[in-house]
Design a protein around this motif. Structure first.
Motif, PDB file in Angstrom:
ATOM      1  N   CYS A  94      46.268  56.144  50.093  1.00  0.00           N
ATOM      2  CA  CYS A  94      45.105  55.385  49.603  1.00  0.00           C
ATOM      3  C   CYS A  94      44.098  55.171  50.728  1.00  0.00           C
ATOM      4  CB  CYS A  94      45.549  54.040  49.040  1.00  0.00           C
ATOM      5  SG  CYS A  94      46.381  54.110  47.440  1.00  0.00           S
ATOM      6  N   HIS A 112      42.416  58.535  51.551  1.00  0.00           N
ATOM      7  CA  HIS A 112      41.544  58.987  50.458  1.00  0.00           C
ATOM      8  C   HIS A 112      40.286  58.132  50.384  1.00  0.00           C
ATOM      9  CE1 HIS A 112      43.419  62.347  48.381  1.00  0.00           C
ATOM     10  NE2 HIS A 112      44.603  61.776  48.547  1.00  0.00           N
ATOM     11  N   LEU A 113      40.397  56.838  50.675  1.00  0.00           N
ATOM     12  CA  LEU A 113      39.198  55.997  50.726  1.00  0.00           C
ATOM     13  C   LEU A 113      38.237  56.498  51.801  1.00  0.00           C
ATOM     14  CD1 LEU A 113      40.529  52.336  50.297  1.00  0.00           C
ATOM     15  CD2 LEU A 113      38.706  53.399  48.950  1.00  0.00           C
ATOM     16  N   SER A 166      36.570  59.823  50.682  1.00  0.00           N
ATOM     17  CA  SER A 166      35.578  59.714  49.611  1.00  0.00           C
ATOM     18  C   SER A 166      34.381  58.849  49.989  1.00  0.00           C
ATOM     19  CB  SER A 166      36.231  59.163  48.338  1.00  0.00           C
ATOM     20  OG  SER A 166      36.783  57.875  48.571  1.00  0.00           O
ATOM     21  N   HIS A 167      34.465  58.166  51.136  1.00  0.00           N
ATOM     22  CA  HIS A 167      33.350  57.334  51.601  1.00  0.00           C
ATOM     23  C   HIS A 167      33.059  57.720  53.055  1.00  0.00           C
ATOM     24  CE1 HIS A 167      35.011  55.036  48.212  1.00  0.00           C
ATOM     25  NE2 HIS A 167      33.796  54.562  48.048  1.00  0.00           N
ATOM     26  N   LYS A 185      40.508  68.468  49.213  1.00  0.00           N
ATOM     27  CA  LYS A 185      40.834  67.259  48.478  1.00  0.00           C
ATOM     28  C   LYS A 185      42.234  66.752  48.805  1.00  0.00           C
ATOM     29  CE  LYS A 185      40.779  65.375  43.768  1.00  0.00           C
ATOM     30  NZ  LYS A 185      40.541  65.682  42.328  1.00  0.00           N
ATOM     31  N   ASP A 186      43.155  67.676  49.081  1.00  0.00           N
ATOM     32  CA  ASP A 186      44.536  67.281  49.347  1.00  0.00           C
ATOM     33  C   ASP A 186      44.799  67.053  50.836  1.00  0.00           C
ATOM     34  OD1 ASP A 186      44.401  69.891  50.200  1.00  0.00           O
ATOM     35  OD2 ASP A 186      46.231  70.546  49.183  1.00  0.00           O
ATOM     36  N   PRO A 221      45.457  56.446  41.336  1.00  0.00           N
ATOM     37  CA  PRO A 221      44.268  56.084  40.564  1.00  0.00           C
ATOM     38  C   PRO A 221      43.027  56.219  41.436  1.00  0.00           C
ATOM     39  CG  PRO A 221      45.412  54.113  41.291  1.00  0.00           C
ATOM     40  CD  PRO A 221      46.279  55.273  41.678  1.00  0.00           C
ATOM     41  N   ARG A 222      41.881  56.314  40.827  1.00  0.00           N
ATOM     42  CA  ARG A 222      40.631  56.359  41.580  1.00  0.00           C
ATOM     43  C   ARG A 222      40.369  54.979  42.179  1.00  0.00           C
ATOM     44  NH1 ARG A 222      36.132  59.398  42.148  1.00  0.00           N
ATOM     45  NH2 ARG A 222      34.151  58.323  42.522  1.00  0.00           N
ATOM     46  N   LEU A 223      40.165  54.935  43.480  1.00  0.00           N
ATOM     47  CA  LEU A 223      39.922  53.683  44.172  1.00  0.00           C
ATOM     48  C   LEU A 223      38.415  53.450  44.248  1.00  0.00           C
ATOM     49  CD1 LEU A 223      42.519  54.087  47.063  1.00  0.00           C
ATOM     50  CD2 LEU A 223      42.760  52.712  44.997  1.00  0.00           C
ATOM     51  N   SER A 224      37.936  52.478  43.487  1.00  0.00           N
ATOM     52  CA  SER A 224      36.496  52.216  43.415  1.00  0.00           C
ATOM     53  C   SER A 224      36.200  50.816  43.915  1.00  0.00           C
ATOM     54  CB  SER A 224      35.998  52.366  41.969  1.00  0.00           C
ATOM     55  OG  SER A 224      36.222  53.681  41.495  1.00  0.00           O
TER      56      SER A 224
END
Length: 235
Positions: free
Chosen positions: A104, A107-108, A111-112, A180-181, A210-213
């Motif tokens: 998590c 991935h955060l 994606s940011h 992505k992985d 889950p998608r962390l938003s």
């Protein structure tokens, strides 16, 4: 002697809300500037300009670069813990908690990009400040060692190894695009170094996330939006 506020006098509350908005704006601006300039630079002039405040107003809230960095780090790590705990909080298996929490986190960052750039520069200093994002990791690692999921290695060594691999991965993601992985493969490699078998590492990192938003009013979302608005557009 000053007169006591009238029962319906909203001025103290309005003033407090204004101060909190200003502090939030300074922290948001500081994250953008730190991500751009790095944490070793003297960023106070840029933060004042970014937030649109005078020198006198700025020093009502912060005195030094380190004060700013600590404020950004505290708020960011709190937000990340909240997001990660929403995923791992109900997981009973310590090995799966460790794997999922690390995935998590990475991935955060992936994606940011602004978050990755900030963490790449500030990571070691934030860790030295007892980053909240690592608060639960020692207990989960210790429980996993007792169960035989992880090798019996001193926790301080394990934490240093995880932090080092994580920061290198974040720096890689901050500098350019990654598959992505990529976070999952990094975590699988970390798990293998902790004594987890190939099959178990693959299983632990293959659980869908889950998608962390982040919430729209979070520091991460606000700073990301500010940075995006400032980014040059193609003609």
């Amino acid at each position: 002697m000053p007169a006591a506020p009238k029962p319906n006098d909203h001025r103290p509350r309005v003033a407090a809300e204004r101060r909190e908005r200003m502090r939030s704006r300074l922290i948001e601006s500081a994250m953008v500037v730190f991500a751009d300039k790095g944490v070793g630079a003297s960023v106070i002039p840029e933060v004042k300009a970014e937030a649109g405040v005078s020198q006198g107003s700025f020093y009502n809230y912060f005195r030094t670069n380190e004060d700013l960095l600590a404020a950004v780090g505290d708020e960011l790590s709190g937000e990340m813990v909240q997001l990660i705990e929403s995923v791992v909080g109900d997981i009973s298996d310590p090995a799966l908690r460790v794997a999922t929490g690390m995935r998590c986190y990475l991935h955060l960052a992936r994606s940011h990009r602004l978050l990755a750039r900030f963490l790449a520069g500030a990571g070691l200093r934030l860790l030295a400040q007892q980053n909240a994002a690592f608060r639960y990791l020692p207990a989960d690692l210790e429980e996993g060692q007792k169960r035989g999921d992880f090798a019996d290695v001193p926790l301080n060594i394990v934490l240093d190894m995880i932090a080092g691999a994580g920061l290198v991965a974040i720096d890689h993601m901050a500098r350019g695009r990654t598959p992505k992985d990529y976070p999952d493969k990094i975590v699988a490699a970390i798990l293998r170094s902790l004594g987890v078998t190939v099959d178990d590492a693959t299983r632990l990192t293959g659980v869908p996330l889950p998608r962390l938003s982040p919430a729209s009013d979070s520091l991460l979302a606000r700073a990301q939006a500010r940075a995006a608005a400032q980014a040059p557009t193609d003609a």
